[in-house]
Write an enzyme that holds these catalytic residues in place. Structure first.
Site, PDB file in Angstrom:
ATOM      1  N   SER A  45      -0.452  -5.925  -2.637  1.00  0.00           N
ATOM      2  CA  SER A  45      -0.016  -6.862  -3.552  1.00  0.00           C
ATOM      3  C   SER A  45       0.044  -6.221  -5.116  1.00  0.00           C
ATOM      4  CB  SER A  45      -0.474  -8.148  -3.588  1.00  0.00           C
ATOM      5  OG  SER A  45      -0.392  -8.836  -2.214  1.00  0.00           O
ATOM      6  N   HIS A  49      -7.481  -8.509  -9.077  1.00  0.00           N
ATOM      7  CA  HIS A  49      -7.909 -10.001  -9.017  1.00  0.00           C
ATOM      8  C   HIS A  49      -8.991 -10.238 -10.073  1.00  0.00           C
ATOM      9  CE1 HIS A  49      -5.560 -11.000  -5.512  1.00  0.00           C
ATOM     10  NE2 HIS A  49      -5.896  -9.759  -4.607  1.00  0.00           N
TER      11      HIS A  49
HETATM   12  C1  LIG Z   1      -1.271  -7.142   2.446  1.00  0.00           C
HETATM   13  C2  LIG Z   1      -2.331  -6.529   1.536  1.00  0.00           C
HETATM   14  C3  LIG Z   1      -2.279  -6.886   0.208  1.00  0.00           C
HETATM   15  C4  LIG Z   1      -3.452  -6.590  -0.596  1.00  0.00           C
HETATM   16  N1  LIG Z   1      -3.497  -6.646  -1.888  1.00  0.00           N
HETATM   17  C5  LIG Z   1      -4.351  -6.605  -2.528  1.00  0.00           C
HETATM   18  C6  LIG Z   1      -4.570  -6.775  -3.940  1.00  0.00           C
HETATM   19  O1  LIG Z   1      -3.362  -7.566  -4.463  1.00  0.00           O
HETATM   20  N2  LIG Z   1      -5.427  -6.591  -4.720  1.00  0.00           N
HETATM   21  C7  LIG Z   1      -6.609  -5.620  -4.218  1.00  0.00           C
HETATM   22  O2  LIG Z   1      -7.470  -5.470  -4.845  1.00  0.00           O
HETATM   23  N3  LIG Z   1      -6.306  -5.338  -3.057  1.00  0.00           N
HETATM   24  C8  LIG Z   1      -5.551  -5.637  -2.112  1.00  0.00           C
HETATM   25  N4  LIG Z   1      -5.407  -5.207  -0.793  1.00  0.00           N
HETATM   26  C9  LIG Z   1      -6.773  -4.458  -0.624  1.00  0.00           C
HETATM   27  C10 LIG Z   1      -6.319  -2.965  -0.806  1.00  0.00           C
HETATM   28  O3  LIG Z   1      -5.054  -2.621  -0.550  1.00  0.00           O
HETATM   29  C11 LIG Z   1      -7.506  -2.455  -0.018  1.00  0.00           C
HETATM   30  O4  LIG Z   1      -8.612  -2.754  -0.112  1.00  0.00           O
HETATM   31  C12 LIG Z   1      -7.302  -0.591  -0.363  1.00  0.00           C
HETATM   32  O5  LIG Z   1      -6.149  -0.086  -0.371  1.00  0.00           O
HETATM   33  C13 LIG Z   1      -8.200  -0.108   0.583  1.00  0.00           C
HETATM   34  O6  LIG Z   1      -8.654   1.327   0.419  1.00  0.00           O
HETATM   35  P1  LIG Z   1      -9.004   2.332   1.192  1.00  0.00           P
HETATM   36  O7  LIG Z   1      -8.970   3.797   0.674  1.00  0.00           O
HETATM   37  O8  LIG Z   1     -10.326   1.815   1.773  1.00  0.00           O
HETATM   38  O9  LIG Z   1      -8.380   2.385   2.776  1.00  0.00           O
HETATM   39  P2  LIG Z   1      -6.822   3.077   2.874  1.00  0.00           P
HETATM   40  O10 LIG Z   1      -5.750   3.042   1.772  1.00  0.00           O
HETATM   41  O11 LIG Z   1      -6.388   2.613   4.230  1.00  0.00           O
HETATM   42  O12 LIG Z   1      -7.488   4.705   2.911  1.00  0.00           O
HETATM   43  C14 LIG Z   1      -8.193   5.187   4.108  1.00  0.00           C
HETATM   44  C15 LIG Z   1      -7.626   6.588   4.474  1.00  0.00           C
HETATM   45  O13 LIG Z   1      -8.321   7.264   5.443  1.00  0.00           O
HETATM   46  C16 LIG Z   1      -7.635   7.995   6.179  1.00  0.00           C
HETATM   47  N5  LIG Z   1      -8.254   8.186   7.562  1.00  0.00           N
HETATM   48  C17 LIG Z   1      -8.501   7.190   8.461  1.00  0.00           C
HETATM   49  N6  LIG Z   1      -9.017   7.650   9.708  1.00  0.00           N
HETATM   50  C18 LIG Z   1      -9.092   9.348   9.228  1.00  0.00           C
HETATM   51  C19 LIG Z   1      -9.756  10.150  10.033  1.00  0.00           C
HETATM   52  N7  LIG Z   1     -10.012   9.846  11.319  1.00  0.00           N
HETATM   53  N8  LIG Z   1      -9.767  11.374   9.522  1.00  0.00           N
HETATM   54  C20 LIG Z   1      -9.124  11.691   8.416  1.00  0.00           C
HETATM   55  N9  LIG Z   1      -8.771  10.803   7.475  1.00  0.00           N
HETATM   56  C21 LIG Z   1      -8.656   9.287   8.204  1.00  0.00           C
HETATM   57  C22 LIG Z   1      -6.095   7.167   6.307  1.00  0.00           C
HETATM   58  O14 LIG Z   1      -4.986   8.031   6.562  1.00  0.00           O
HETATM   59  C23 LIG Z   1      -6.203   6.705   4.929  1.00  0.00           C
HETATM   60  O15 LIG Z   1      -5.569   7.676   4.066  1.00  0.00           O
HETATM   61  C24 LIG Z   1      -4.422  -5.704  -0.007  1.00  0.00           C
HETATM   62  C25 LIG Z   1      -4.239  -5.147   1.233  1.00  0.00           C
HETATM   63  C26 LIG Z   1      -3.168  -5.658   2.057  1.00  0.00           C
HETATM   64  C27 LIG Z   1      -2.907  -4.901   3.271  1.00  0.00           C
END
Ligand SMILES: Cc1cc2nc3c(=O)[nH]c(=O)nc-3n(C[C@H](O)[C@H](O)[C@H](O)COP(=O)(O)OP(=O)(O)OC[C@H]3O[C@@H](n4cnc5c(N)ncnc54)[C@H](O)[C@@H]3O)c2cc1C
Length: 479
Positions: A45, A49
């Site tokens: 989104s 927040h």
């Molecule tokens: C519907 C929805 C609405 C949301 N709205 C909000 C909001 O409004 N505000 C807010 O603060 N948060 C929001 N969030 C949450 C926010 O989007 C996430 O918390 C955040 O993007 C997570 O980031 P991340 O880097 O932890 O995960 P990701 O962005 O998923 O990154 C993880 C990475 O790890 C890589 N990876 C996985 N496994 C491996 C492997 N074995 N080897 C190498 N690479 C790997 C993947 O390819 C990926 O690029 C929302 C989430 C969703 C789904």
């Protein structure tokens, strides 16, 4: 041999990488996709927040508040869009007023500043398009909106220019501990490191479970959205939430930082971590829910739909810290909402843990600033003329819906960790994000990517691997 390897280049991994680049450490990020920010960080989104929703005392509450406070500084240093537009949590029934007051009290416990309960007349002055059902609202002036692609890309570019190595298309398939170091197995060979940071989003359970007996489980929780044309981008000015339920913060109606209107998400627990399909019934559900908040949802102005998968952890909170039975293996797991908001604070928290362990020297050459791509669309006529004189490719509009020039597309490819595919160009420049959803500009961008990357046009992909846009033809003339 690295000091630190971070697995996952989403907003979490990139925020950690950037924070750690303030120290003299040999750091590497391993990412299985063709670009940074290809997981959950590209479909959410995009709300920064205020912090009223997480349970007081939880990591989500603490990091949400700190992350929200850091966003201004980060957006100035890293040159990504951020607007503190404020949020409203809407109440539709006098009987629910107690729930609204409880939410305010929870926000106070978490440390959210400036909250106010508004009656219908007061809220209507802020948002004239509210539905007749709204009886009151909780106003949260510190709520904001940002661009999740730009945040992630900006953090990654800045980490990279400060010395962090990024290995894209590198999928981790196994981790073993050998004496005091970890050996990480990937499709591109083995990597060795002192410290591992698990920022693998939806797959952070797999990584944790490769090394620890303290198993975790991540449930993919899908949320679907409808994105509306910029013509109705000012239909509301604040982010409109509905009173939250057990499954989360519910369906919102919000302007985006780029001037569109966004409605969604729902919440569906799945088993498949790759299911990003959108379905008619889910879109109908969110649009019907949106009618509770605003009158006359401008349905004819929908330009696309998309979905994202939340990494919902079994504990309900973020799972952050060193794993009990695996020294120097640090989780940044189960980072569901408010993960985008919290990312700068998660970066600080993980860096603190690692600095404590490795006692590195400060990187005296650390440069906190990153300059983004010049946005031709945002310039006045005089600035545009000057730019075209310096570089005539600013005079060639490639994406007409979003007014993106050839020069911006070339910059998106040539800059640090530049775009390597269509979606990479799109996330960096917005070419293809407009009303026609890339109907007109795709062939032109394929040409530019092919020229700049010295690839055959039929080698250009939408998002890496085999997602080719053109098929057939052995050489350029045949296509
Ligand atoms: C519907 C929805 C609405 C949301 N709205 C909000 C909001 O409004 N505000 C807010 O603060 N948060 C929001 N969030 C949450 C926010 O989007 C996430 O918390 C955040 O993007 C997570 O980031 P991340 O880097 O932890 O995960 P990701 O962005 O998923 O990154 C993880 C990475 O790890 C890589 N990876 C996985 N496994 C491996 C492997 N074995 N080897 C190498 N690479 C790997 C993947 O390819 C990926 O690029 C929302 C989430 C969703 C789904």
């Amino acid at each position: 041999m690295y000091d630190v390897i971070i697995v996952g280049a989403g907003v979490t991994g990139c925020a950690i990488a950037r924070e750690l680049s303030k120290y003299k450490l040999n750091i590497c990020v391993l990412e299985k996709c063709n670009d940074v920010g290809m997981g959950t960080s590209k479909a959410n989104s995009a709300i920064v927040h205020a912090g009223e929703d997480p349970v007081p005392g939880s990591l989500k509450a603490k990091l949400n508040i700190r992350g929200n406070q850091l966003y201004e500084k980060f957006s100035q240093e890293l040159n990504f869009p951020f607007k503190r537009n404020g949020s409203l949590v809407l109440c539709f029934d006098e009987n629910d007023m107690e729930k609204l007051l409880n939410l305010k009290e929870q926000g106070e416990k978490n440390g959210v500043p400036g909250m106010e309960i508004l009656n219908r007349e007061e809220v209507l002055k802020m948002e004239p398009n509210l539905s007749d059902k709204v009886v009151a609202a909780l106003y949260l002036p510190t709520g904001g909106i940002t661009c999740p692609f730009n945040v992630t890309i900006a953090l990654a570019e800045n980490a990279y220019t400060n010395g962090v190595k990024f290995n894209l298309n590198t999928e981790v398939s196994g981790i073993v501990k050998v004496e005091d170091r970890y050996i990480i197995k990937t499709n591109k060979g083995e990597f060795q490191t002192n410290v591992v940071v698990n920022a693998a989003g939806l797959f952070s359970d797999d990584l944790n479970n490769m090394i620890s007996n303290d198993k975790i489980n991540i449930i993919p929780r899908k949320g679907e959205y409808c994105l509306f044309d910029k013509e109705v981008g000012n239909y509301v000015t604040k982010t409109l939430f509905q009173l939250p339920t057990k499954l989360g913060k519910g369906v919102l109606v919000t302007p985006t930082v780029h001037g569109n209107l966004l409605v969604g998400p729902d919440a569906q627990d799945l088993e498949d971590k790759y299911d990003l399909n959108t379905k008619q019934e889910a879109l109908d559900f969110i649009l019907n829910k949106a009618k509770l908040s605003v009158q006359d949802v401008p349905m004819s102005k929908i330009i696309t739909s998309f979905s994202g998968l939340r990494a919902h952890g079994s504990t309900g909170d973020f799972i952050i810290g060193e794993v009990k039975d695996a020294k120097n293996f640090i989780n940044a797991a189960a980072i569901e909402s408010p993960g985008l908001t919290s990312a700068p604070a998660i970066g600080e928290m993980i860096a603190e843990i690692i600095v404590d362990k490795l006692s590195p020297k400060k990187n005296v050459n650390f440069n906190p600033y990153r300059k983004g791509i010049v946005k031709f669309d945002e310039l006045n006529n005089r600035e545009r003329e000057n730019l075209i004189k310096q570089n005539p490719s600013y005079g060639k509009i490639i994406c007409r819906c979003e007014t993106v020039t050839e020069a911006e597309i070339i910059d998106s490819i040539k800059r640090p960790l530049g775009a390597r595919d269509m979606d990479g160009v799109k996330r960096r420049t917005r070419a293809g994000m407009g009303r026609c959803q890339s109907g007109f500009c795709t062939p032109k961008i394929v040409d530019i990517l092919s020229r700049e990357l010295k690839q055959m046009p039929n080698e250009v992909t939408k998002f890496g691997n085999e997602s080719r846009l053109l098929i057939g033809g052995k050489n350029k003339e045949n296509i």
